[in-house]
Design a protein around this motif. Structure first.
Motif, short mmCIF file in Angstrom:
data_model
loop_
_atom_site.label_atom_id
_atom_site.label_comp_id
_atom_site.label_asym_id
_atom_site.label_seq_id
_atom_site.Cartn_x
_atom_site.Cartn_y
_atom_site.Cartn_z
N SER A 96 35.53 -19.50 36.33
CA SER A 96 34.72 -19.96 35.19
C SER A 96 34.17 -21.36 35.43
O SER A 96 33.02 -21.66 35.08
CB SER A 96 35.54 -19.92 33.89
OG SER A 96 36.65 -20.80 33.95
N GLN A 97 34.97 -22.24 36.05
CA GLN A 97 34.48 -23.58 36.33
C GLN A 97 33.35 -23.54 37.36
O GLN A 97 32.35 -24.25 37.23
CB GLN A 97 35.63 -24.46 36.82
CG GLN A 97 36.64 -24.79 35.74
CD GLN A 97 37.71 -25.76 36.20
OE1 GLN A 97 37.53 -26.46 37.18
NE2 GLN A 97 38.82 -25.80 35.49
N GLY A 100 30.24 -22.12 35.71
CA GLY A 100 29.61 -23.13 34.87
C GLY A 100 28.84 -24.16 35.67
O GLY A 100 27.80 -24.66 35.23
N ARG A 324 34.13 -23.15 31.41
CA ARG A 324 32.72 -23.42 31.67
C ARG A 324 32.31 -24.80 31.17
O ARG A 324 31.49 -25.49 31.79
CB ARG A 324 31.85 -22.34 31.05
CG ARG A 324 31.74 -21.10 31.93
CD ARG A 324 30.73 -20.13 31.39
NE ARG A 324 31.33 -19.23 30.42
CZ ARG A 324 30.68 -18.66 29.42
NH1 ARG A 324 29.41 -18.94 29.22
NH2 ARG A 324 31.29 -17.84 28.61
N SER A 325 32.88 -25.22 30.05
CA SER A 325 32.59 -26.57 29.55
C SER A 325 33.10 -27.62 30.53
O SER A 325 32.42 -28.62 30.81
CB SER A 325 33.23 -26.77 28.18
OG SER A 325 32.70 -25.88 27.22
#
Length: 481
Positions: A96-97, A100, A324-325
């Motif tokens: 997810s990172q 993102g 993701r943030s």
């Protein structure tokens, strides 16, 4: 289109609307959470319903002794999912990172390394279950009938260990890239196939617990094949396009990725294993009440599992959105997602608990061939306790999902360990050895869930996860911290 009109999605949107009116969540974030959570919840219900159907079919076909045997085999099979969930937590955090941050080359490396790592880990586990099922199940009970059924069940399930773990990895990869729909279709389809196979094998061919286990491993193998083909070719018949395509010809061994997966995932393995390990003494103590109470306890745990399914969706939504943030270094937004998804989760759990409590006795009778069985009132009492205790469990699921995305996975493990070993096991022991009796077993549900929720929430509020998350972010954004 079904995705727009399905009742679960509509229900979650309604809950989000109410929470927005109460100023507890933002509308756009509630919508994002819903879109990621509802497909995973459907998948979870399909999977847990399969488990419930296994027990119900075997109970109707063979009786409560077979249910007890499956319950005694359960902790060992649970080890499979403990390992898989830990490695999957590392996978979704890293995927997810990188998604993102649009670091797609690094994303592919994470997937390949994760698949290799879990395959290597799963094979020895499968071998132990295959070679020593009677000895393993015999550690938990001296009832020869229950032990025989449990060993028979566990030995066949051994063949499905690698598939069960790889399925979790495939699912988390897709959720990490903002696609919860595809894993829902694949895994729910697998659950339907499993239910059909169980009907044929258990009733049609009279194979009992062996039929239940065979249905599980065949369906798991088909799901693994679907994930592998879809991620390799970028699409799958009926399912359609995948959001990512993994080049399987590139290297699999990347020690930095292995290290990150293990450092994030190992505490999650520990967290998941706490319940698995704790089930050994718990089942020994419950076993002193006799097979009827063991069967009642197993049934109540299956119902607890169904009530806990929304947490799977909300936990993964938290992991994806928080991750993701952080991938674009928006730490404050990551914190807001964590809190709002927790409010969303707790409200959903409260609603589900009320519904189950109202129909508790009717639900329990599905698992028996005699509605007048002495097991029914015992199991119903356990279900009432579970309805209350599952609410803090929901808070734990969402907070742990948020912390998983940051790489700060130790504290949810501590919370689970304190709850199980400090409260749930002692309460079960007191129930088995004092006049507290069945009340002690009911209180153990609270011992399991409440301390874990409080400890995990404390850790998230400390915001120390922000610093920890920086060392796991993709190289393309690491210099921006």
């Amino acid at each position: 289109m079904a995705i727009q009109t399905n009742p679960l999605r509509a229900l979650l949107i309604g809950i989000g609307f109410v929470l927005e009116r109460l100023n507890l969540v933002d509308r756009s974030r509630a919508r994002e959470t819903t879109e990621l959570a509802w497909p995973r919840i459907v998948t979870g219900f399909a999977r847990m319903s399969k488990s419930v159907v296994d027990v119900a079919m075997v109970g109707v076909f063979t009786g409560s002794t077979a249910i007890a045997g499956m319950g005694f085999a359960g902790p060992y099979w649970g080890m499979t999912f403990a390992i898989g969930s830990g490695m999957a937590a590392g996978t979704i955090a890293l995927v997810s990172q990188r998604y993102g941050a649009a670091a797609y080359d690094e994303l592919g490396q994470v997937v390949r390394s994760s698949a290799l790592l879990v395959t290597v880990i799963s094979l020895p586990v499968a071998a132990v279950f295959w070679v020593f099922p009677l000895e393993l199940v015999g550690l938990l009970s001296d009832d020869p009938g229950a032990v025989g059924f449990g060993a028979e069940y566990l030995r066949v399930l051994a063949l499905g260990v690698p598939f069960a773990i790889l399925n979790q990895i495939g699912s988390r990869v897709l959720v990490g890239v903002d696609d919860a729909w595809t894993p829902m279709v694949i895994r729910s389809g697998g659950a339907v196939v499993n239910a059909v196979l169980n009907t044929v094998l258990i009733f049609g061919l009279g194979m009992g617990v062996t039929g239940a286990a065979l249905g599980t491993i065949i369906a798991a193998g088909l799901v693994t094949t679907a994930f592998a083909l879809g991620l390799t070719f970028g699409w799958l018949p009926v399912v359609g396009e995948f959001p990512v395509r993994i080049d399987v010809s590139e290297r699999y061994v990347q020690w930095k990725v292995f290290d990150d997966l293990v450092s994030i995932g190992l505490p999650v393995v520990g967290r998941s294993s706490v319940w698995t390990v704790a089930r050994f003494p718990i089942l020994v103590f419950v076993g002193t009440f006799g097979p009827q109470v063991v069967a009642a306890y197993v049934v109540s745990r299956r119902i607890w599992g169904l009530m806990n399914v929304p947490g799977w969706g909300f936990g993964l939504a938290a992991s994806s959105l928080v991750g993701r943030s952080l991938g674009v270094n928006e730490e404050d937004r990551a914190a807001v997602y964590g809190y709002e998804i927790t409010y969303f989760t707790v409200t959903t759990y409260l609603l589900g608990a009320v519904v189950v409590a109202v129909f508790a006795e009717e639900i329990v009778t599905v698992f028996v061939n005699d509605p007048q069985s002495s097991m029914v009132p015992v199991a119903t009492g356990f279900v009432y306790a579970a309805c209350l205790a599952v609410v803090p469990q929901g808070a734990t699921e969402s907070i742990a999902g948020a912390l998983d995305a940051t790489g700060d996975t130790n504290w949810p493990f501590y919370g689970r360990a304190v709850g199980m070993f400090g409260f749930a096991i002692p309460l079960t022991y007191l129930g088995a050895t004092t006049s507290l009796g069945l009340v002690g077993l009911s209180l153990a549900f609270f011992g399991e869930s409440l301390p874990s929720a409080l400890i995990s929430y404390y850790r998230f509020r400390s915001e120390r996860w922000k610093r920890i998350s920086r060392k796991y972010r993709p190289e393309s954004t690491a210099g921006n911290d």
